[in-house]
Motif scaffolding. Structure first.
Motif, PDB file in Angstrom:
ATOM      1  N   THR A  59       0.945  -1.284   0.087  1.00 65.23           N
ATOM      2  CA  THR A  59       0.083   0.062  -0.132  1.00 65.23           C
ATOM      3  C   THR A  59       0.921   1.220  -0.036  1.00 65.23           C
ATOM      4  OG1 THR A  59      -1.642  -1.346   1.356  1.00 65.23           O
ATOM      5  CG2 THR A  59      -1.830   1.277   1.138  1.00 65.23           C
ATOM      6  N   ARG A  60       1.922   1.309   0.877  1.00 65.74           N
ATOM      7  CA  ARG A  60       2.780   2.322   0.894  1.00 65.74           C
ATOM      8  C   ARG A  60       3.404   2.669  -0.528  1.00 65.74           C
ATOM      9  NH1 ARG A  60       3.992   4.195   6.034  1.00 65.74           N
ATOM     10  NH2 ARG A  60       3.331   2.789   7.773  1.00 65.74           N
ATOM     11  N   THR A  61       3.733   1.958  -1.133  1.00 72.48           N
ATOM     12  CA  THR A  61       4.286   2.097  -2.635  1.00 72.48           C
ATOM     13  C   THR A  61       3.407   2.610  -3.662  1.00 72.48           C
ATOM     14  OG1 THR A  61       3.898  -0.034  -3.496  1.00 72.48           O
ATOM     15  CG2 THR A  61       6.117   0.144  -2.218  1.00 72.48           C
ATOM     16  N   GLU A  62       2.129   2.502  -3.321  1.00 73.58           N
ATOM     17  CA  GLU A  62       0.993   2.996  -4.243  1.00 73.58           C
ATOM     18  C   GLU A  62       0.476   4.416  -3.690  1.00 73.58           C
ATOM     19  OE1 GLU A  62      -1.438   0.055  -6.077  1.00 73.58           O
ATOM     20  OE2 GLU A  62      -0.586  -1.382  -4.638  1.00 73.58           O
ATOM     21  N   VAL A  63       1.023   5.112  -2.735  1.00 73.64           N
ATOM     22  CA  VAL A  63       0.420   6.160  -1.814  1.00 73.64           C
ATOM     23  C   VAL A  63       1.531   7.390  -1.959  1.00 73.64           C
ATOM     24  CG1 VAL A  63      -0.146   7.236   0.291  1.00 73.64           C
ATOM     25  CG2 VAL A  63      -1.078   5.095  -0.672  1.00 73.64           C
ATOM     26  N   GLY A  64       1.036   8.462  -2.517  1.00 73.88           N
ATOM     27  CA  GLY A  64       2.228   9.650  -2.346  1.00 73.88           C
ATOM     28  C   GLY A  64       1.489  10.877  -1.476  1.00 73.88           C
ATOM     29  N   ALA A  65       2.317  11.647  -0.820  1.00 74.23           N
ATOM     30  CA  ALA A  65       1.908  12.770   0.210  1.00 74.23           C
ATOM     31  C   ALA A  65       2.610  13.700   0.254  1.00 74.23           C
ATOM     32  CB  ALA A  65       2.108  11.972   1.567  1.00 74.23           C
ATOM     33  N   MET A  66       2.023  14.868   0.009  1.00 73.25           N
ATOM     34  CA  MET A  66       2.727  16.198  -0.084  1.00 73.25           C
ATOM     35  C   MET A  66       2.040  17.031   1.394  1.00 73.25           C
ATOM     36  SD  MET A  66       1.846  19.267  -2.654  1.00 73.25           S
ATOM     37  CE  MET A  66       2.792  21.098  -2.469  1.00 73.25           C
ATOM     38  N   GLY A  80       7.305  28.893  -2.323  1.00 77.56           N
ATOM     39  CA  GLY A  80       6.492  28.417  -3.490  1.00 77.56           C
ATOM     40  C   GLY A  80       7.286  27.432  -4.247  1.00 77.56           C
ATOM     41  N   GLN A  81       8.599  27.554  -4.539  1.00 75.74           N
ATOM     42  CA  GLN A  81       9.273  26.668  -5.270  1.00 75.74           C
ATOM     43  C   GLN A  81       9.550  25.474  -4.277  1.00 75.74           C
ATOM     44  OE1 GLN A  81      12.757  28.981  -6.066  1.00 75.74           O
ATOM     45  NE2 GLN A  81      11.759  29.840  -7.802  1.00 75.74           N
ATOM     46  N   ALA A  82       9.588  25.555  -3.250  1.00 70.40           N
ATOM     47  CA  ALA A  82       9.954  24.367  -2.377  1.00 70.40           C
ATOM     48  C   ALA A  82       8.463  23.550  -2.166  1.00 70.40           C
ATOM     49  CB  ALA A  82      10.016  24.547  -0.945  1.00 70.40           C
ATOM     50  N   ARG A  83       7.638  24.211  -2.251  1.00 69.76           N
ATOM     51  CA  ARG A  83       6.215  23.476  -2.366  1.00 69.76           C
ATOM     52  C   ARG A  83       5.953  22.626  -3.662  1.00 69.76           C
ATOM     53  NH1 ARG A  83       4.372  21.637   1.279  1.00 69.76           N
ATOM     54  NH2 ARG A  83       2.045  21.841   1.057  1.00 69.76           N
ATOM     55  N   ARG A  84       6.450  23.476  -4.772  1.00 66.31           N
ATOM     56  CA  ARG A  84       6.345  22.524  -6.001  1.00 66.31           C
ATOM     57  C   ARG A  84       7.251  21.472  -5.960  1.00 66.31           C
ATOM     58  NH1 ARG A  84       7.842  27.641  -9.161  1.00 66.31           N
ATOM     59  NH2 ARG A  84       8.481  26.553 -11.056  1.00 66.31           N
ATOM     60  N   ALA A 143       8.065  19.533  -3.256  1.00 65.42           N
ATOM     61  CA  ALA A 143       7.339  18.725  -2.402  1.00 65.42           C
ATOM     62  C   ALA A 143       6.171  17.916  -3.254  1.00 65.42           C
ATOM     63  CB  ALA A 143       6.695  19.447  -1.324  1.00 65.42           C
ATOM     64  N   PHE A 144       5.679  18.527  -4.347  1.00 68.59           N
ATOM     65  CA  PHE A 144       4.356  17.992  -5.081  1.00 68.59           C
ATOM     66  C   PHE A 144       5.263  16.920  -5.926  1.00 68.59           C
ATOM     67  CE2 PHE A 144       2.165  18.442  -9.178  1.00 68.59           C
ATOM     68  CZ  PHE A 144       0.980  17.511  -8.786  1.00 68.59           C
ATOM     69  N   ALA A 145       6.382  17.339  -6.615  1.00 70.58           N
ATOM     70  CA  ALA A 145       7.316  16.345  -7.333  1.00 70.58           C
ATOM     71  C   ALA A 145       7.549  15.214  -6.824  1.00 70.58           C
ATOM     72  CB  ALA A 145       8.380  17.094  -8.181  1.00 70.58           C
ATOM     73  N   LEU A 146       8.006  15.171  -5.427  1.00 70.96           N
ATOM     74  CA  LEU A 146       8.321  14.203  -4.767  1.00 70.96           C
ATOM     75  C   LEU A 146       7.307  13.123  -4.395  1.00 70.96           C
ATOM     76  CD1 LEU A 146      10.916  15.773  -2.321  1.00 70.96           C
ATOM     77  CD2 LEU A 146      11.500  14.645  -4.310  1.00 70.96           C
ATOM     78  N   ALA A 147       5.935  13.819  -4.062  1.00 67.60           N
ATOM     79  CA  ALA A 147       5.064  13.160  -3.744  1.00 67.60           C
ATOM     80  C   ALA A 147       4.337  12.384  -5.219  1.00 67.60           C
ATOM     81  CB  ALA A 147       3.740  13.902  -3.451  1.00 67.60           C
ATOM     82  N   TYR A 156      -2.198  12.470  -1.489  1.00 66.33           N
ATOM     83  CA  TYR A 156      -2.700  13.133  -0.474  1.00 66.33           C
ATOM     84  C   TYR A 156      -1.984  14.589  -0.396  1.00 66.33           C
ATOM     85  CZ  TYR A 156      -4.093   8.803   1.903  1.00 66.33           C
ATOM     86  OH  TYR A 156      -4.857   7.796   2.019  1.00 66.33           O
ATOM     87  N   LEU A 157      -2.724  15.396  -0.536  1.00 70.90           N
ATOM     88  CA  LEU A 157      -2.430  17.220  -0.869  1.00 70.90           C
ATOM     89  C   LEU A 157      -2.649  17.966   0.451  1.00 70.90           C
ATOM     90  CD1 LEU A 157      -3.171  17.577  -4.445  1.00 70.90           C
ATOM     91  CD2 LEU A 157      -1.133  16.846  -3.596  1.00 70.90           C
ATOM     92  N   ASP A 158      -1.787  18.176   1.255  1.00 68.53           N
ATOM     93  CA  ASP A 158      -2.148  18.942   2.446  1.00 68.53           C
ATOM     94  C   ASP A 158      -1.588  20.534   2.164  1.00 68.53           C
ATOM     95  OD1 ASP A 158      -2.922  19.699   5.073  1.00 68.53           O
ATOM     96  OD2 ASP A 158      -1.397  18.667   6.064  1.00 68.53           O
ATOM     97  N   GLU A 159      -2.573  21.314   2.085  1.00 71.35           N
ATOM     98  CA  GLU A 159      -2.506  22.897   1.835  1.00 71.35           C
ATOM     99  C   GLU A 159      -1.483  22.819   0.838  1.00 71.35           C
ATOM    100  OE1 GLU A 159      -4.174  24.909   3.337  1.00 71.35           O
ATOM    101  OE2 GLU A 159      -5.258  23.932   4.822  1.00 71.35           O
ATOM    102  N   PRO A 160      -1.684  22.388  -0.321  1.00 69.74           N
ATOM    103  CA  PRO A 160      -0.717  22.429  -1.285  1.00 69.74           C
ATOM    104  C   PRO A 160      -0.073  23.727  -1.935  1.00 69.74           C
ATOM    105  CG  PRO A 160      -2.662  21.492  -2.363  1.00 69.74           C
ATOM    106  CD  PRO A 160      -2.883  21.807  -0.741  1.00 69.74           C
ATOM    107  N   THR A 161      -0.995  24.624  -1.943  1.00 67.22           N
ATOM    108  CA  THR A 161      -0.650  25.762  -2.861  1.00 67.22           C
ATOM    109  C   THR A 161      -0.200  27.009  -2.009  1.00 67.22           C
ATOM    110  OG1 THR A 161      -2.917  26.666  -2.604  1.00 67.22           O
ATOM    111  CG2 THR A 161      -1.983  25.426  -4.585  1.00 67.22           C
ATOM    112  N   THR A 162       0.059  26.702  -0.287  1.00 62.40           N
ATOM    113  CA  THR A 162       0.623  27.903   0.418  1.00 62.40           C
ATOM    114  C   THR A 162       1.896  28.074  -0.008  1.00 62.40           C
ATOM    115  OG1 THR A 162      -0.671  26.804   2.039  1.00 62.40           O
ATOM    116  CG2 THR A 162       1.305  28.187   3.156  1.00 62.40           C
TER     117      THR A 162
END
Length: 300
Positions: A74-81, A133-137, A139-143, A152-158
């Motif tokens: 399951t963990r290999t099929e889940v991404g989290a930001m 903002g670049q760091a948030r992007r 984090a999205f790439a890593l997720a 899972y996207l937690d407050e992604p555009t902050t």
């Protein structure tokens, strides 16, 4: 994938004497973008912690992709930001994404993940030198680089500027079109209203409402009709469908109604003078404020 991607059945979670979740039942359908909303302390973070397998329920069951969220597959099929991401600051952006890609059995190509997060121009910059903002992007790439079925996207555009936000939501839409299940938490309710297929509202560890943005707005079913006029309050209240009326010292009238079309038609046909007409329908934020102000609200 069809059916339910995430299921919580009778889930309660306590921390000492604090009950963070109280008999929560929630199912998230595969291939949808669901916004999970609630005020601070509503239980959103606890619910996501259970879905990620970071916490165990005190009672009830949690299933992600039909399995225990703590299961290695399951963990290999889940991404989290997460809202706060501990990025590998010494690595360059491309190096960080490459490192994370190697942790998954069928990742996206690194260049594709960089493009998805609009990071190709920054690929050779150290992660520690990125703006907020670049760091948030990143984090999205890593997720996203693991090519997860659930994201899972937690407050992604902050911290993102307007252009980055637009690019981010375009990328999220592409992932959804590829069949990904996305769970979003955000305080930007206009983003949730614009992007979510479904909105779930929580408060005090319980489910308050569950439906499309349109269905939640319809629960308060009101619109505001504003215009400038010499009409007195009594005249305004006699217009059809008016539930409440206010007039300020400058003659600006605000009428609340469930039938704005009928009200505006009657206003025009009356021949009474007015100007600066504006009709505003209830927003998701209006519905959210109404729901969370009423603890006795029940799911739709």
């Amino acid at each position: 994938m069809n059916g339910e991607a995430i299921e919580l059945r009778g889930v309660s979670k306590t921390f000492g004497r604090v009950r963070a979740l109280d008999d929560l039942n929630l199912s998230l359908r595969a291939g949808e973008l669901t916004a999970l909303l609630g005020p601070n302390g509503a239980g959103k973070t606890t619910a996501i912690g259970l879905m990620l397998g970071l916490l165990r329920p005190t009672a009830g069951t949690v299933r992600v992709l039909g399995r225990d969220p703590r299961d290695s597959r399951t963990r290999t099929e889940v991404g989290a930001m997460p809202q706060e991401s501990a990025l590998p600051t010494a690595l360059k952006v491309r190096e960080a994404v490459t490192l994370f890609a190697r942790m998954y059995p069928a990742p996206l190509p690194v260049e594709e993940a960089l493009a998805l997060a609009d990071l190709l121009p920054l690929a050779d910059r150290r992660a520690g030198a990125l703006s907020g903002g670049q760091a948030r992007r990143l984090a999205f790439a890593l997720a996203a680089v693991g090519n997860p079925a659930v994201l899972y996207l937690d407050e992604p555009t902050t911290g993102m500027d307007a252009g980055s936000r637009q690019a981010f939501w375009a990328a999220a839409e592409r992932m959804k079109e590829a069949g990904k299940t996305i769970l979003l938490t955000t305080h930007y309710l206009e983003e949730a209203e614009r992007t979510a297929d479904r909105v779930v509202v929580m408060n005090a560890g319980r489910l308050l409402a569950d439906g499309t943005p349109e269905q939640l707005r319809a629960r308060i079913a009101t619109a505001r009709v504003r215009f400038t006029s010499d009409l007195v309050l009594a005249e305004l209240r006699h217009l059809p469908g008016v539930e409440a009326a206010e007039v300020d010292a400058r003659g600006h009238a605000t009428l609340t109604t469930r039938t704005p079309e009928a009200l505006v038609t009657a206003l025009v046909q009356s021949g009474l003078p007015f100007s600066e007409l504006e009709v505003t329908r209830a927003s998701l934020e209006d519905a959210f404020m109404s729901l969370t102000a009423s603890p006795q609200a029940v799911p739709a």
